[in-house]
Scaffold this motif. Sequence first.
Motif, mmCIF file in Angstrom:
data_model
loop_
_atom_site.group_PDB
_atom_site.id
_atom_site.type_symbol
_atom_site.label_atom_id
_atom_site.label_comp_id
_atom_site.label_asym_id
_atom_site.label_seq_id
_atom_site.Cartn_x
_atom_site.Cartn_y
_atom_site.Cartn_z
ATOM 1 N N GLN A 128 53.510 32.829 43.453
ATOM 2 C CA GLN A 128 52.689 34.031 43.348
ATOM 3 C C GLN A 128 53.353 35.212 44.058
ATOM 4 N N ASP A 149 47.249 38.193 46.224
ATOM 5 C CA ASP A 149 46.319 38.992 45.432
ATOM 6 C C ASP A 149 46.458 40.490 45.685
ATOM 7 N N PHE A 165 46.632 39.577 41.431
ATOM 8 C CA PHE A 165 45.767 38.429 41.127
ATOM 9 C C PHE A 165 45.629 38.224 39.627
ATOM 10 N N ARG A 166 45.709 39.317 38.870
ATOM 11 C CA ARG A 166 45.601 39.213 37.413
ATOM 12 C C ARG A 166 46.770 38.418 36.826
ATOM 13 N N TRP A 168 48.234 35.966 38.099
ATOM 14 C CA TRP A 168 48.069 34.530 38.405
ATOM 15 C C TRP A 168 46.874 33.946 37.658
ATOM 16 N N ARG A 170 43.667 34.919 37.800
ATOM 17 C CA ARG A 170 42.458 34.820 38.628
ATOM 18 C C ARG A 170 41.584 36.054 38.468
ATOM 19 N N ALA A 171 40.322 35.894 38.815
ATOM 20 C CA ALA A 171 39.388 37.014 38.871
ATOM 21 C C ALA A 171 39.661 37.788 40.155
ATOM 22 N N PRO A 173 39.526 39.154 43.773
ATOM 23 C CA PRO A 173 39.096 38.480 44.996
ATOM 24 C C PRO A 173 37.800 39.094 45.540
#
Length: 175
Positions: A128, A149, A165-166, A168, A170-171, A173
């Motif tokens: 990441q 993130d 974060f996008r 990876w 993910r929503a 944080p």
Amino acid sequence: MPDHFVAEILDGELYATPRPSVPHAVAASVLGSELGGPFHQGRGGPGGWWILDEPELHLGRDVIVPDLGGWLRTRLPVLPDAAAISVAPDWVCEILSPSTEAIDRVPKLRIYAREGVRNVWLVNPKTQTLEVFRLVNGAWTLVATHDGDASVHAEPFDALALDLFRLWGRAAPEP
């Protein structure tokens, strides 16, 4: 080459690597989407770029397929009506995976430097991280390393924030 492989010719040698994993595809797709609106289309950003997924580049005797490539429209006003582009990009992004990391970091970076690509991003979904490189006097300088993130401004697209974060998958944080 079978459809599930990507073929490239680097320094006269044929490299065949498997199609990317899902985390790799998510990072590449999201990054293209995030940069496409503001930079490729000029929606909510400065425009002035062509941003392409997996463009085939013919640079000298090398055939390279970066995960993403970007050209300033001042250097490449019109995209060619061809299968490949022979003008070096201004920016490339390689999404690292175990099967491609050594290739992305050594022969590809060497070729990108030789051809005068100004910026390279190396994105690693597993760790990441986003590494941002700038070409200075023919050599790569690591400008920044971002991880997790974070919301970052990374050249040459530092006009807008990029939420890592996008990449990876993910929503956002929790605050």
